[in-house]
Motif scaffolding. Structure first.
Motif, mmCIF file in Angstrom:
data_model
loop_
_atom_site.group_PDB
_atom_site.id
_atom_site.type_symbol
_atom_site.label_atom_id
_atom_site.label_comp_id
_atom_site.label_asym_id
_atom_site.label_seq_id
_atom_site.Cartn_x
_atom_site.Cartn_y
_atom_site.Cartn_z
ATOM 1 N N LEU A 34 23.168 -43.542 19.889
ATOM 2 C CA LEU A 34 21.875 -42.948 20.180
ATOM 3 C C LEU A 34 21.467 -42.062 19.017
ATOM 4 C CD1 LEU A 34 22.298 -41.972 23.921
ATOM 5 C CD2 LEU A 34 21.070 -43.913 22.986
ATOM 6 N N ASP A 35 20.209 -42.160 18.640
ATOM 7 C CA ASP A 35 19.694 -41.374 17.529
ATOM 8 C C ASP A 35 19.421 -39.953 18.000
ATOM 9 O OD1 ASP A 35 18.550 -40.460 15.240
ATOM 10 O OD2 ASP A 35 16.758 -41.716 15.359
ATOM 11 N N VAL A 36 20.166 -38.987 17.490
ATOM 12 C CA VAL A 36 20.004 -37.597 17.889
ATOM 13 C C VAL A 36 18.715 -37.014 17.318
ATOM 14 C CG1 VAL A 36 21.066 -35.301 17.826
ATOM 15 C CG2 VAL A 36 22.483 -37.318 18.106
ATOM 16 N N ARG A 37 18.162 -37.627 16.295
ATOM 17 C CA ARG A 37 16.909 -37.156 15.712
ATOM 18 C C ARG A 37 15.750 -37.727 16.513
ATOM 19 N NH1 ARG A 37 16.210 -40.003 11.309
ATOM 20 N NH2 ARG A 37 17.734 -41.464 12.041
ATOM 21 N N ALA A 38 15.238 -36.968 17.458
ATOM 22 C CA ALA A 38 14.165 -37.458 18.318
ATOM 23 C C ALA A 38 12.784 -37.153 17.758
ATOM 24 C CB ALA A 38 14.304 -36.863 19.710
ATOM 25 N N SER A 39 12.701 -36.741 16.495
ATOM 26 C CA SER A 39 11.414 -36.339 15.938
ATOM 27 C C SER A 39 10.408 -37.487 15.932
ATOM 28 C CB SER A 39 11.595 -35.783 14.529
ATOM 29 O OG SER A 39 12.151 -36.761 13.691
ATOM 30 N N THR A 40 10.855 -38.716 15.839
ATOM 31 C CA THR A 40 9.929 -39.843 15.858
ATOM 32 C C THR A 40 10.020 -40.626 17.149
ATOM 33 O OG1 THR A 40 11.552 -41.276 14.781
ATOM 34 C CG2 THR A 40 9.993 -40.115 13.348
ATOM 35 N N LEU A 41 10.923 -40.246 18.028
ATOM 36 C CA LEU A 41 11.057 -40.934 19.308
ATOM 37 C C LEU A 41 10.162 -40.288 20.351
ATOM 38 C CD1 LEU A 41 14.933 -41.415 19.557
ATOM 39 C CD2 LEU A 41 13.216 -43.127 18.998
ATOM 40 N N THR A 42 9.821 -41.061 21.343
ATOM 41 C CA THR A 42 9.074 -40.538 22.482
ATOM 42 C C THR A 42 10.030 -40.427 23.669
ATOM 43 O OG1 THR A 42 8.461 -42.725 23.305
ATOM 44 C CG2 THR A 42 6.976 -41.701 21.678
ATOM 45 N N TYR A 43 9.590 -39.715 24.673
ATOM 46 C CA TYR A 43 10.406 -39.566 25.871
ATOM 47 C C TYR A 43 10.749 -40.931 26.497
ATOM 48 C CZ TYR A 43 11.868 -37.805 30.447
ATOM 49 O OH TYR A 43 12.572 -37.537 31.591
ATOM 50 N N PRO A 44 9.774 -41.842 26.654
ATOM 51 C CA PRO A 44 10.133 -43.163 27.186
ATOM 52 C C PRO A 44 11.140 -43.912 26.310
ATOM 53 C CG PRO A 44 7.762 -42.832 27.320
ATOM 54 C CD PRO A 44 8.316 -41.690 26.516
ATOM 55 N N ASP A 45 11.028 -43.771 24.974
ATOM 56 C CA ASP A 45 11.990 -44.415 24.070
ATOM 57 C C ASP A 45 13.402 -43.868 24.289
ATOM 58 O OD1 ASP A 45 9.937 -45.846 22.827
ATOM 59 O OD2 ASP A 45 9.724 -44.388 21.193
ATOM 60 N N ILE A 46 13.473 -42.554 24.417
ATOM 61 C CA ILE A 46 14.768 -41.908 24.612
ATOM 62 C C ILE A 46 15.416 -42.398 25.900
ATOM 63 C CG2 ILE A 46 15.883 -39.692 25.096
ATOM 64 C CD1 ILE A 46 13.759 -38.430 23.188
ATOM 65 N N LEU A 47 14.633 -42.432 26.976
ATOM 66 C CA LEU A 47 15.185 -42.864 28.270
ATOM 67 C C LEU A 47 15.576 -44.339 28.258
ATOM 68 C CD1 LEU A 47 13.006 -40.983 30.899
ATOM 69 C CD2 LEU A 47 15.300 -40.442 30.077
ATOM 70 N N ALA A 48 14.774 -45.172 27.622
ATOM 71 C CA ALA A 48 15.094 -46.597 27.558
ATOM 72 C C ALA A 48 16.404 -46.821 26.803
ATOM 73 C CB ALA A 48 13.952 -47.369 26.898
ATOM 74 N N SER A 49 16.568 -46.121 25.680
ATOM 75 C CA SER A 49 17.797 -46.235 24.904
ATOM 76 C C SER A 49 19.002 -45.752 25.712
ATOM 77 C CB SER A 49 17.660 -45.431 23.616
ATOM 78 O OG SER A 49 18.872 -45.439 22.894
ATOM 79 N N ALA A 50 18.830 -44.616 26.371
ATOM 80 C CA ALA A 50 19.932 -44.052 27.160
ATOM 81 C C ALA A 50 20.300 -44.957 28.327
ATOM 82 C CB ALA A 50 19.555 -42.665 27.665
#
Length: 194
Positions: A34-50
Protein backbone atom coordinates in the motif's frame (compact mmCIF):
# COMPACT_ATOMS: atom_id res chain seq x y z
CA UNK A 1 -21.87 -22.63 18.72
CA UNK A 2 -18.46 -21.60 20.09
CA UNK A 3 -17.77 -19.61 16.92
CA UNK A 4 -20.87 -17.49 17.32
CA UNK A 5 -20.31 -17.00 21.02
CA UNK A 6 -16.86 -15.68 20.10
CA UNK A 7 -17.92 -13.53 17.11
CA UNK A 8 -20.72 -11.65 18.84
CA UNK A 9 -18.36 -9.86 21.27
CA UNK A 10 -15.98 -9.10 18.39
CA UNK A 11 -18.76 -7.52 16.31
CA UNK A 12 -20.03 -5.67 19.38
CA UNK A 13 -16.51 -4.43 20.14
CA UNK A 14 -16.00 -3.32 16.54
CA UNK A 15 -19.32 -1.49 16.64
CA UNK A 16 -18.50 0.17 19.95
CA UNK A 17 -15.01 1.12 18.84
CA UNK A 18 -16.26 2.71 15.65
CA UNK A 19 -18.56 5.04 17.54
CA UNK A 20 -15.64 6.60 19.38
CA UNK A 21 -14.52 9.97 18.06
CA UNK A 22 -11.46 10.57 20.24
CA UNK A 23 -8.39 10.61 18.03
CA UNK A 24 -5.32 8.77 19.24
CA UNK A 25 -1.77 9.19 17.96
CA UNK A 26 -0.88 6.79 15.18
CA UNK A 27 2.40 5.22 14.22
CA UNK A 28 3.13 5.07 10.55
CA UNK A 29 3.42 1.43 9.52
CA UNK A 30 5.54 0.11 6.74
CA UNK A 31 3.56 -2.05 4.37
CA UNK A 32 4.98 -2.87 0.99
CA UNK A 33 1.79 -3.17 -1.03
CA UNK A 34 0.00 0.00 0.00
CA UNK A 35 1.27 3.43 -0.92
CA UNK A 36 1.71 5.39 2.32
CA UNK A 37 1.93 8.62 0.31
CA UNK A 38 -1.75 9.49 -0.04
CA UNK A 39 -1.07 12.96 -1.46
CA UNK A 40 -2.33 11.90 -4.89
CA UNK A 41 -4.76 9.23 -3.73
CA UNK A 42 -8.40 9.79 -2.95
CA UNK A 43 -10.36 8.25 -0.12
CA UNK A 44 -12.14 5.79 -2.47
CA UNK A 45 -8.74 4.79 -3.95
CA UNK A 46 -7.33 4.15 -0.50
CA UNK A 47 -10.29 2.00 0.53
CA UNK A 48 -10.31 0.04 -2.73
CA UNK A 49 -6.60 -0.74 -2.37
CA UNK A 50 -7.01 -1.72 1.28
CA UNK A 51 -10.02 -3.90 0.63
CA UNK A 52 -8.23 -5.77 -2.14
CA UNK A 53 -5.30 -6.44 0.23
CA UNK A 54 -7.61 -7.63 3.02
CA UNK A 55 -9.37 -9.87 0.50
CA UNK A 56 -6.16 -11.84 0.01
CA UNK A 57 -6.19 -12.81 3.70
CA UNK A 58 -9.77 -14.14 3.83
CA UNK A 59 -9.03 -17.48 2.12
CA UNK A 60 -5.85 -17.86 4.18
CA UNK A 61 -7.71 -17.60 7.48
CA UNK A 62 -10.53 -19.79 6.19
CA UNK A 63 -7.99 -22.44 5.27
CA UNK A 64 -6.22 -22.19 8.64
CA UNK A 65 -9.44 -22.26 10.70
CA UNK A 66 -11.77 -24.95 9.32
CA UNK A 67 -15.41 -24.23 10.11
CA UNK A 68 -17.17 -26.63 12.44
CA UNK A 69 -14.31 -29.10 12.86
CA UNK A 70 -13.35 -28.96 16.53
CA UNK A 71 -10.95 -31.91 16.23
CA UNK A 72 -8.64 -30.22 13.72
CA UNK A 73 -5.39 -28.85 15.10
CA UNK A 74 -5.06 -25.19 14.21
CA UNK A 75 -1.70 -23.55 13.66
CA UNK A 76 -2.17 -20.63 16.06
CA UNK A 77 1.10 -18.96 14.99
CA UNK A 78 0.00 -18.98 11.34
CA UNK A 79 -3.41 -17.52 12.21
CA UNK A 80 -1.75 -14.87 14.34
CA UNK A 81 0.60 -14.01 11.47
CA UNK A 82 -2.32 -13.47 9.09
CA UNK A 83 -4.11 -11.35 11.71
CA UNK A 84 -0.98 -9.22 12.06
CA UNK A 85 -0.94 -8.71 8.29
CA UNK A 86 -4.61 -7.67 8.35
CA UNK A 87 -3.77 -5.23 11.13
CA UNK A 88 -0.89 -3.86 9.06
CA UNK A 89 -3.31 -3.12 6.21
CA UNK A 90 -5.67 -1.32 8.60
CA UNK A 91 -2.77 0.72 10.03
CA UNK A 92 -1.52 1.67 6.57
CA UNK A 93 -5.03 2.60 5.47
CA UNK A 94 -5.38 4.77 8.56
CA UNK A 95 -2.12 6.58 7.85
CA UNK A 96 -3.16 7.14 4.25
CA UNK A 97 -6.52 8.56 5.30
CA UNK A 98 -4.78 10.67 7.94
CA UNK A 99 -2.66 12.25 5.23
CA UNK A 100 -5.88 13.39 3.52
CA UNK A 101 -6.92 15.52 6.49
CA UNK A 102 -6.77 19.15 5.43
CA UNK A 103 -6.68 18.33 1.72
CA UNK A 104 -9.23 19.86 -0.66
CA UNK A 105 -12.62 18.14 -0.51
CA UNK A 106 -12.49 17.16 -4.18
CA UNK A 107 -9.24 15.28 -3.61
CA UNK A 108 -10.56 13.53 -0.55
CA UNK A 109 -13.83 12.56 -2.21
CA UNK A 110 -12.39 11.59 -5.58
CA UNK A 111 -15.53 12.84 -7.29
CA UNK A 112 -17.76 10.52 -5.24
CA UNK A 113 -20.85 11.52 -3.31
CA UNK A 114 -21.44 10.95 0.42
CA UNK A 115 -23.50 7.82 -0.22
CA UNK A 116 -20.73 6.17 -2.23
CA UNK A 117 -18.12 7.11 0.39
CA UNK A 118 -20.33 5.75 3.16
CA UNK A 119 -20.76 2.39 1.43
CA UNK A 120 -17.07 2.16 0.61
CA UNK A 121 -16.27 2.74 4.29
CA UNK A 122 -18.80 0.15 5.44
CA UNK A 123 -17.52 -2.33 2.85
CA UNK A 124 -13.94 -1.98 4.10
CA UNK A 125 -14.80 -2.30 7.79
CA UNK A 126 -17.19 -5.20 7.09
CA UNK A 127 -14.57 -6.97 5.00
CA UNK A 128 -12.06 -6.71 7.83
CA UNK A 129 -14.70 -8.19 10.14
CA UNK A 130 -15.49 -10.97 7.68
CA UNK A 131 -11.81 -11.77 7.28
CA UNK A 132 -11.04 -12.04 11.01
CA UNK A 133 -14.35 -13.70 11.99
CA UNK A 134 -13.08 -17.31 11.70
CA UNK A 135 -10.18 -16.49 14.02
CA UNK A 136 -12.65 -15.25 16.65
CA UNK A 137 -13.71 -18.85 17.24
CA UNK A 138 -10.19 -19.51 18.54
CA UNK A 139 -10.04 -16.52 20.86
CA UNK A 140 -11.36 -18.42 23.87
CA UNK A 141 -8.71 -21.13 23.69
CA UNK A 142 -5.82 -19.03 22.36
CA UNK A 143 -5.09 -15.79 24.24
CA UNK A 144 -2.61 -14.70 21.58
CA UNK A 145 -5.42 -14.75 19.00
CA UNK A 146 -7.58 -12.71 21.36
CA UNK A 147 -4.78 -10.15 21.70
CA UNK A 148 -4.41 -9.97 17.91
CA UNK A 149 -8.15 -9.39 17.55
CA UNK A 150 -8.01 -6.67 20.19
CA UNK A 151 -5.14 -5.04 18.30
CA UNK A 152 -7.21 -5.06 15.10
CA UNK A 153 -10.13 -3.61 17.05
CA UNK A 154 -7.91 -0.78 18.30
CA UNK A 155 -6.59 -0.19 14.79
CA UNK A 156 -10.15 0.05 13.49
CA UNK A 157 -10.89 2.57 16.24
CA UNK A 158 -7.92 4.63 15.05
CA UNK A 159 -9.18 4.28 11.47
CA UNK A 160 -12.60 5.51 12.58
CA UNK A 161 -11.11 8.49 14.38
CA UNK A 162 -9.12 9.43 11.31
CA UNK A 163 -12.12 9.05 9.02
CA UNK A 164 -14.09 11.25 11.44
CA UNK A 165 -11.53 14.01 10.87
CA UNK A 166 -12.34 13.87 7.14
CA UNK A 167 -16.03 12.96 7.23
CA UNK A 168 -17.92 13.68 10.42
CA UNK A 169 -21.13 12.09 9.05
CA UNK A 170 -19.66 8.60 8.79
CA UNK A 171 -19.39 7.72 12.50
CA UNK A 172 -23.04 6.99 13.33
CA UNK A 173 -23.55 5.34 9.94
CA UNK A 174 -20.68 2.90 10.44
CA UNK A 175 -22.01 2.03 13.88
CA UNK A 176 -25.44 1.29 12.42
CA UNK A 177 -23.84 -0.81 9.70
CA UNK A 178 -21.84 -2.84 12.20
CA UNK A 179 -24.87 -3.37 14.42
CA UNK A 180 -26.71 -4.68 11.35
CA UNK A 181 -23.73 -6.93 10.54
CA UNK A 182 -23.82 -8.26 14.11
CA UNK A 183 -27.53 -9.00 13.78
CA UNK A 184 -26.99 -10.82 10.49
CA UNK A 185 -24.17 -12.95 11.96
CA UNK A 186 -26.27 -13.73 15.03
CA UNK A 187 -29.22 -14.76 12.85
CA UNK A 188 -26.96 -16.94 10.69
CA UNK A 189 -25.50 -18.55 13.80
CA UNK A 190 -28.93 -19.30 15.21
CA UNK A 191 -29.97 -20.90 11.92
CA UNK A 192 -26.86 -23.07 11.85
CA UNK A 193 -27.52 -24.25 15.39
CA UNK A 194 -31.04 -25.45 14.50
Amino acid sequence: MRFFKAIIPVVAALSASLTSVIAKPLELPSSGDLDVRASTLTYPDILASAQSRVATFTPQIQKLVPFGNATTQVNIAAVQSVLQQVNSVVLTTTSQVKSLVGQPADQIRGGKDDNTLYYATIDFVSYVGKTVAPAASLAEQAPEIQRSLETIDQSLTDFNNTVAACFFWVIPLIAIGLIALGAILTKAGEQLLK
